[in-house]
Enzyme design. Structure first.
Site, PDB file in Angstrom:
ATOM      1  N   LYS A 112      -9.204  -2.045   0.125  1.00 20.90           N
ATOM      2  CA  LYS A 112      -8.290  -0.962   0.512  1.00 20.90           C
ATOM      3  C   LYS A 112      -6.923  -1.144  -0.149  1.00 20.90           C
ATOM      4  O   LYS A 112      -6.380  -0.216  -0.728  1.00 20.90           O
ATOM      5  CB  LYS A 112      -8.116  -0.904   2.047  1.00 20.90           C
ATOM      6  CG  LYS A 112      -9.418  -0.626   2.783  1.00 20.90           C
ATOM      7  CD  LYS A 112      -9.209  -0.518   4.280  1.00 20.90           C
ATOM      8  CE  LYS A 112      -8.730  -1.808   4.936  1.00 20.90           C
ATOM      9  NZ  LYS A 112      -9.674  -2.939   4.846  1.00 20.90           N
ATOM     10  N   ARG A 132      -9.661 -14.139  -2.346  1.00 18.68           N
ATOM     11  CA  ARG A 132      -8.445 -13.311  -2.449  1.00 18.68           C
ATOM     12  C   ARG A 132      -7.184 -14.161  -2.590  1.00 18.68           C
ATOM     13  O   ARG A 132      -7.001 -15.164  -1.891  1.00 18.68           O
ATOM     14  CB  ARG A 132      -8.317 -12.421  -1.205  1.00 18.68           C
ATOM     15  CG  ARG A 132      -6.949 -11.744  -1.104  1.00 18.68           C
ATOM     16  CD  ARG A 132      -6.930 -10.540  -0.223  1.00 18.68           C
ATOM     17  NE  ARG A 132      -7.379 -10.788   1.125  1.00 18.68           N
ATOM     18  CZ  ARG A 132      -7.649  -9.805   1.999  1.00 18.68           C
ATOM     19  NH1 ARG A 132      -7.508  -8.545   1.638  1.00 18.68           N
ATOM     20  NH2 ARG A 132      -8.049 -10.099   3.207  1.00 18.68           N
ATOM     21  N   ARG A 144      -4.172 -15.985   2.137  1.00 17.66           N
ATOM     22  CA  ARG A 144      -3.771 -15.597   3.490  1.00 17.66           C
ATOM     23  C   ARG A 144      -4.360 -16.542   4.523  1.00 17.66           C
ATOM     24  O   ARG A 144      -5.511 -16.935   4.427  1.00 17.66           O
ATOM     25  CB  ARG A 144      -4.230 -14.158   3.778  1.00 17.66           C
ATOM     26  CG  ARG A 144      -3.255 -13.131   3.295  1.00 17.66           C
ATOM     27  CD  ARG A 144      -3.815 -11.736   3.324  1.00 17.66           C
ATOM     28  NE  ARG A 144      -4.421 -11.366   4.596  1.00 17.66           N
ATOM     29  CZ  ARG A 144      -4.883 -10.146   4.871  1.00 17.66           C
ATOM     30  NH1 ARG A 144      -4.791  -9.194   3.948  1.00 17.66           N
ATOM     31  NH2 ARG A 144      -5.426  -9.872   6.028  1.00 17.66           N
ATOM     32  N   ARG A 167     -12.684 -11.108  12.365  1.00 16.03           N
ATOM     33  CA  ARG A 167     -12.131  -9.825  11.905  1.00 16.03           C
ATOM     34  C   ARG A 167     -13.243  -8.808  11.638  1.00 16.03           C
ATOM     35  O   ARG A 167     -13.093  -7.620  11.901  1.00 16.03           O
ATOM     36  CB  ARG A 167     -11.273 -10.035  10.655  1.00 16.03           C
ATOM     37  CG  ARG A 167      -9.924 -10.675  10.999  1.00 16.03           C
ATOM     38  CD  ARG A 167      -9.247 -11.303   9.795  1.00 16.03           C
ATOM     39  NE  ARG A 167      -8.959 -10.366   8.751  1.00 16.03           N
ATOM     40  CZ  ARG A 167      -8.827 -10.689   7.469  1.00 16.03           C
ATOM     41  NH1 ARG A 167      -8.959 -11.943   7.078  1.00 16.03           N
ATOM     42  NH2 ARG A 167      -8.557  -9.767   6.582  1.00 16.03           N
TER      43      ARG A 167
HETATM   44  P1  ADP Z   1      -8.597  -5.035   1.866  1.00 14.47           P
HETATM   45  O1  ADP Z   1      -7.202  -4.459   1.679  1.00 14.47           O
HETATM   46  O2  ADP Z   1      -9.607  -3.962   2.152  1.00 14.47           O
HETATM   47  O3  ADP Z   1      -8.663  -6.152   2.854  1.00 14.47           O
HETATM   48  P2  ADP Z   1      -8.186  -6.107  -0.844  1.00 14.47           P
HETATM   49  O4  ADP Z   1      -7.750  -4.909  -1.630  1.00 14.47           O
HETATM   50  O5  ADP Z   1      -7.149  -7.110  -0.486  1.00 14.47           O
HETATM   51  O6  ADP Z   1      -9.042  -5.637   0.454  1.00 14.47           O
HETATM   52  O7  ADP Z   1      -9.356  -6.805  -1.688  1.00 14.47           O
HETATM   53  C1  ADP Z   1     -10.005  -7.984  -1.222  1.00 14.47           C
HETATM   54  C2  ADP Z   1     -10.326  -8.880  -2.415  1.00 14.47           C
HETATM   55  O8  ADP Z   1     -11.331  -8.253  -3.203  1.00 14.47           O
HETATM   56  C3  ADP Z   1      -9.139  -9.143  -3.343  1.00 14.47           C
HETATM   57  O9  ADP Z   1      -9.207 -10.484  -3.795  1.00 14.47           O
HETATM   58  C4  ADP Z   1      -9.359  -8.164  -4.517  1.00 14.47           C
HETATM   59  O10 ADP Z   1      -8.853  -8.685  -5.752  1.00 14.47           O
HETATM   60  C5  ADP Z   1     -10.884  -8.096  -4.561  1.00 14.47           C
HETATM   61  N1  ADP Z   1     -11.378  -6.795  -4.995  1.00 14.47           N
HETATM   62  C6  ADP Z   1     -10.888  -5.568  -4.687  1.00 14.47           C
HETATM   63  N2  ADP Z   1     -11.620  -4.595  -5.273  1.00 14.47           N
HETATM   64  C7  ADP Z   1     -12.610  -5.217  -5.948  1.00 14.47           C
HETATM   65  C8  ADP Z   1     -13.710  -4.777  -6.769  1.00 14.47           C
HETATM   66  N3  ADP Z   1     -13.943  -3.469  -6.978  1.00 14.47           N
HETATM   67  N4  ADP Z   1     -14.533  -5.710  -7.304  1.00 14.47           N
HETATM   68  C9  ADP Z   1     -14.318  -7.029  -7.071  1.00 14.47           C
HETATM   69  N5  ADP Z   1     -13.303  -7.520  -6.329  1.00 14.47           N
HETATM   70  C10 ADP Z   1     -12.461  -6.631  -5.768  1.00 14.47           C
HETATM   71  P1  AMP Z   2      -4.890  -6.356   6.983  1.00 14.69           P
HETATM   72  O1  AMP Z   2      -3.771  -6.762   6.092  1.00 14.69           O
HETATM   73  O2  AMP Z   2      -5.080  -4.862   7.042  1.00 14.69           O
HETATM   74  O3  AMP Z   2      -6.176  -7.090   6.671  1.00 14.69           O
HETATM   75  O4  AMP Z   2      -4.465  -6.781   8.471  1.00 14.69           O
HETATM   76  C1  AMP Z   2      -4.269  -8.137   8.804  1.00 14.69           C
HETATM   77  C2  AMP Z   2      -4.146  -8.298  10.312  1.00 14.69           C
HETATM   78  O5  AMP Z   2      -2.992  -7.580  10.797  1.00 14.69           O
HETATM   79  C3  AMP Z   2      -5.310  -7.758  11.142  1.00 14.69           C
HETATM   80  O6  AMP Z   2      -6.388  -8.679  11.232  1.00 14.69           O
HETATM   81  C4  AMP Z   2      -4.619  -7.517  12.493  1.00 14.69           C
HETATM   82  O7  AMP Z   2      -4.424  -8.741  13.196  1.00 14.69           O
HETATM   83  C5  AMP Z   2      -3.231  -7.020  12.067  1.00 14.69           C
HETATM   84  N1  AMP Z   2      -3.231  -5.544  11.928  1.00 14.69           N
HETATM   85  C6  AMP Z   2      -3.052  -4.819  10.795  1.00 14.69           C
HETATM   86  N2  AMP Z   2      -3.099  -3.498  11.045  1.00 14.69           N
HETATM   87  C7  AMP Z   2      -3.311  -3.378  12.386  1.00 14.69           C
HETATM   88  C8  AMP Z   2      -3.486  -2.281  13.279  1.00 14.69           C
HETATM   89  N3  AMP Z   2      -3.453  -1.002  12.830  1.00 14.69           N
HETATM   90  N4  AMP Z   2      -3.685  -2.556  14.589  1.00 14.69           N
HETATM   91  C9  AMP Z   2      -3.708  -3.800  15.047  1.00 14.69           C
HETATM   92  N5  AMP Z   2      -3.598  -4.892  14.273  1.00 14.69           N
HETATM   93  C10 AMP Z   2      -3.390  -4.688  12.947  1.00 14.69           C
END
Ligand code: ADP
Ligand code: AMP
Length: 219
Positions: A13, A127, A161, A172
């Site tokens: 995302k 990541r 992270r 999660r």
């Molecule tokens: P989210 O915001 O949904 O938690 P991220 O955008 O942080 O996900 O992506 C999670 C991990 O996957 C990151 O290390 C990113 O570089 C990797 N990633 C994202 N899109 C792709 C893809 N299309 N193919 C392979 N790895 C990806």
């Molecule tokens: P993310 O960066 O989206 O993966 O979020 C990391 C963490 O932040 C999650 O596991 C939750 O603990 C908290 N968090 C982010 N967005 C929300 C939300 N909309 N509601 C509650 N907790 C959230």
């Protein structure tokens, strides 16, 4: 455009949001990034959020909804925004509808990123995030930086992270299935959901997402 991105942790995302927000000229609003910024600044909100994030649980709605509302009401978001990680349960989805309705607005679409669970686990395990800019996201195998530990885009330090550990990721994913997935049906009932596969190269997923959003806004 007012868009919600939904999908399991690690779906991509944040990665997609950086490109989509640029293409659509709207701000990317990530509640996870807002919480992490509060934690690094040591604010009371950050201290409160940290205990829940560490445990892989949702931060309580009283904290989250107000924070998201404040951000959505900033000037740069007047013409639209891309929400990433909000809403994450039905109460937040209903609160978002109410916030938008009070301003005579509505969502234009909900983009649902579909990825098998074994793939999200691999994506999260590798990541690496940039400390200077949360929009700069790397992966040790799929998108490695040129120099280990250093952001290609801005030279910031890359870090893993705290909540990307195996145990927390399991929690999660559980929370995603029980609390967040129901919002997809909620939005389906409003005819707002477009689902795309988030497998493949980052650029391919962006193209798929842009095409899906164009179809949605034309319908
Ligand atoms: P989210 O915001 O949904 O938690 P991220 O955008 O942080 O996900 O992506 C999670 C991990 O996957 C990151 O290390 C990113 O570089 C990797 N990633 C994202 N899109 C792709 C893809 N299309 N193919 C392979 N790895 C990806
Ligand atoms: P993310 O960066 O989206 O993966 O979020 C990391 C963490 O932040 C999650 O596991 C939750 O603990 C908290 N968090 C982010 N967005 C929300 C939300 N909309 N509601 C509650 N907790 C959230």
């Amino acid at each position: 455009m007012r868009i919600v991105l939904v999908g399991p942790p690690g779906a991509g995302k944040g990665t997609q949001a950086a490109y989509l927000a640029k293409n659509l000229a709207i701000p990317h609003i990530s509640t996870g990034d807002l919480f992490r910024a509060n934690i690094s600044q040591g604010t009371p909100l950050g201290q409160k959020a940290q205990e829940y994030m560490r445990a892989g649980q949702l931060v309580p709605d009283e904290v989250t909804i107000g924070m998201a509302k404040d951000r959505m009401q900033q000037e740069d978001a007047a013409g639209g925004f891309l929400l990433d990680g909000f809403p994450r349960n039905l109460a937040q989805a209903e609160a978002l509808d109410a916030i938008l309705k009070a301003d005579g607005q509505r969502l234009d679409g909900v983009l649902d990123l579909e990825v098998p669970e074994d793939e999200v686990v691999k994506r999260i395990a590798g990541r690496r995030m940039c400390r200077k800019d949360s929009g700069h996201i790397f992966h040790v195998i799929y998108n490695p930086p040129k120099t280990e530990g250093v952001c290609d885009a801005c030279g910031g330090e890359l870090y893993q992270r705290e909540d990307d550990s195996e145990d927390t990721v399991r929690k999660r994913l559980e929370v995603y299935h029980s609390e967040t997935e129901p919002i997809i049906d909620y939005y389906k009932a409003q005819g707002l959901v477009v689902t795309i596969s988030a497998l493949g190269k980052v650029g391919e997923v962006t193209e798929r997402a842009m095409a899906a959003l164009e179809r949605e806004s034309a319908s």
